[in-house]
Design a protein around this motif. Structure first.
Motif, PDB file in Angstrom:
ATOM      1  N   ILE A 102       0.772   9.857   4.046  1.00 46.59           N
ATOM      2  CA  ILE A 102       1.339   9.452   5.291  1.00 46.59           C
ATOM      3  C   ILE A 102       1.822  10.857   5.760  1.00 46.59           C
ATOM      4  O   ILE A 102       1.670  11.231   7.034  1.00 46.59           O
ATOM      5  CB  ILE A 102       2.539   8.493   5.191  1.00 46.59           C
ATOM      6  N   ALA A 103       2.560  11.637   4.821  1.00 45.34           N
ATOM      7  CA  ALA A 103       2.926  12.848   5.300  1.00 45.34           C
ATOM      8  C   ALA A 103       1.968  13.757   5.805  1.00 45.34           C
ATOM      9  O   ALA A 103       2.198  14.362   6.991  1.00 45.34           O
ATOM     10  CB  ALA A 103       3.797  13.710   4.164  1.00 45.34           C
ATOM     11  N   ALA A 104       0.669  13.778   5.341  1.00 43.15           N
ATOM     12  CA  ALA A 104      -0.348  14.543   5.814  1.00 43.15           C
ATOM     13  C   ALA A 104      -0.854  14.114   7.213  1.00 43.15           C
ATOM     14  O   ALA A 104      -1.152  14.921   8.182  1.00 43.15           O
ATOM     15  CB  ALA A 104      -1.571  14.401   4.804  1.00 43.15           C
ATOM     16  N   TRP A 105      -0.894  12.784   7.386  1.00 39.62           N
ATOM     17  CA  TRP A 105      -1.037  12.405   8.729  1.00 39.62           C
ATOM     18  C   TRP A 105       0.050  12.558   9.867  1.00 39.62           C
ATOM     19  O   TRP A 105      -0.374  12.980  10.935  1.00 39.62           O
ATOM     20  CB  TRP A 105      -1.155  10.803   8.717  1.00 39.62           C
ATOM     21  N   LEU A 106       1.267  12.757   9.364  1.00 32.91           N
ATOM     22  CA  LEU A 106       2.490  12.770  10.320  1.00 32.91           C
ATOM     23  C   LEU A 106       2.517  14.379  10.491  1.00 32.91           C
ATOM     24  O   LEU A 106       3.094  14.791  11.636  1.00 32.91           O
ATOM     25  CB  LEU A 106       3.674  12.025   9.940  1.00 32.91           C
ATOM     26  N   GLY A 107       2.259  15.043   9.473  1.00 34.02           N
ATOM     27  CA  GLY A 107       2.608  16.584   9.630  1.00 34.02           C
ATOM     28  C   GLY A 107       3.960  16.980   9.271  1.00 34.02           C
ATOM     29  O   GLY A 107       4.426  17.827   9.542  1.00 34.02           O
ATOM     30  N   GLU A 108       4.505  16.006   8.482  1.00 34.41           N
ATOM     31  CA  GLU A 108       5.840  16.294   8.100  1.00 34.41           C
ATOM     32  C   GLU A 108       6.348  15.213   6.961  1.00 34.41           C
ATOM     33  O   GLU A 108       5.797  14.455   6.816  1.00 34.41           O
ATOM     34  CB  GLU A 108       6.966  16.041   9.133  1.00 34.41           C
ATOM     35  N   GLN A 109       7.245  15.583   6.127  1.00 32.92           N
ATOM     36  CA  GLN A 109       7.650  15.022   4.815  1.00 32.92           C
ATOM     37  C   GLN A 109       8.240  13.728   5.184  1.00 32.92           C
ATOM     38  O   GLN A 109       8.828  13.426   6.307  1.00 32.92           O
ATOM     39  CB  GLN A 109       8.739  15.845   4.131  1.00 32.92           C
ATOM     40  N   VAL A 110       7.891  12.459   4.556  1.00 27.61           N
ATOM     41  CA  VAL A 110       8.521  11.381   4.682  1.00 27.61           C
ATOM     42  C   VAL A 110       9.377  10.885   3.437  1.00 27.61           C
ATOM     43  O   VAL A 110       8.951  11.306   2.211  1.00 27.61           O
ATOM     44  CB  VAL A 110       7.467  10.049   4.881  1.00 27.61           C
ATOM     45  N   THR A 111      10.438  10.467   3.696  1.00 25.51           N
ATOM     46  CA  THR A 111      11.344  10.033   2.551  1.00 25.51           C
ATOM     47  C   THR A 111      11.778   8.772   2.411  1.00 25.51           C
ATOM     48  O   THR A 111      12.404   8.184   1.269  1.00 25.51           O
ATOM     49  CB  THR A 111      12.727  10.815   3.109  1.00 25.51           C
ATOM     50  N   GLY A 112      11.559   7.822   3.299  1.00 29.37           N
ATOM     51  CA  GLY A 112      12.011   6.421   3.294  1.00 29.37           C
ATOM     52  C   GLY A 112      11.624   5.672   4.183  1.00 29.37           C
ATOM     53  O   GLY A 112      10.818   5.933   5.112  1.00 29.37           O
ATOM     54  N   TRP A 113      12.006   4.341   4.167  1.00 32.50           N
ATOM     55  CA  TRP A 113      11.890   3.424   5.188  1.00 32.50           C
ATOM     56  C   TRP A 113      12.724   2.227   5.404  1.00 32.50           C
ATOM     57  O   TRP A 113      13.540   2.401   4.660  1.00 32.50           O
ATOM     58  CB  TRP A 113      10.328   2.683   4.795  1.00 32.50           C
TER      59      TRP A 113
END
Length: 111
Positions: free
Chosen positions: A55-66
């Motif tokens: 998901i981070a690769a698609w967004l271009g930024e780190q994801v940490t939670g939901w």
């Protein structure tokens, strides 16, 4: 007639999801090294298990939670702010839109 949306408990959404980036018709639009499909593990503590780098690769930024929202699922970045929203289409199926206009489908694994 108005409908009332119920906020899902995180335990209802926790588990494995299949995320698909709708770039199959144009694979050149995928980020370098990225796949257009990956398995994402939403943990009950509202963090990610496997699949966060996808998901981070698609967004271009780190994801940490939901976290659940009455009408979907929000994904948060490293600052804790919402970076992507998945709108509930029906039980077990959500869709989000990247700034590029590409759509991500989020489907509960096994459905």
């Amino acid at each position: 007639m108005a409908s009332i949306l119920k906020l899902a408990d995180p335990s209802e959404l926790a588990g494995t999801w299949l995320a698909t980036l709708n770039a199959a018709q144009d694979p050149d639009r995928l980020p370098v090294g990225a796949s257009n499909e990956c398995s994402i593990d939403l943990r009950p503590d509202q963090t990610f298990g496997a699949g966060a780098p996808c998901i981070a690769a698609w967004l271009g930024e780190q994801v940490t939670g939901w976290f659940p929202e009455p009408d979907g699922i929000a994904i948060t970045g490293k600052e804790g702010s919402k970076v992507l929203f998945f709108s509930r289409q029906h039980e077990g199926l959500y869709q989000g839109m990247l700034q590029s206009g590409q759509r991500i489908t989020f489907k509960r694994a096994g459905h």
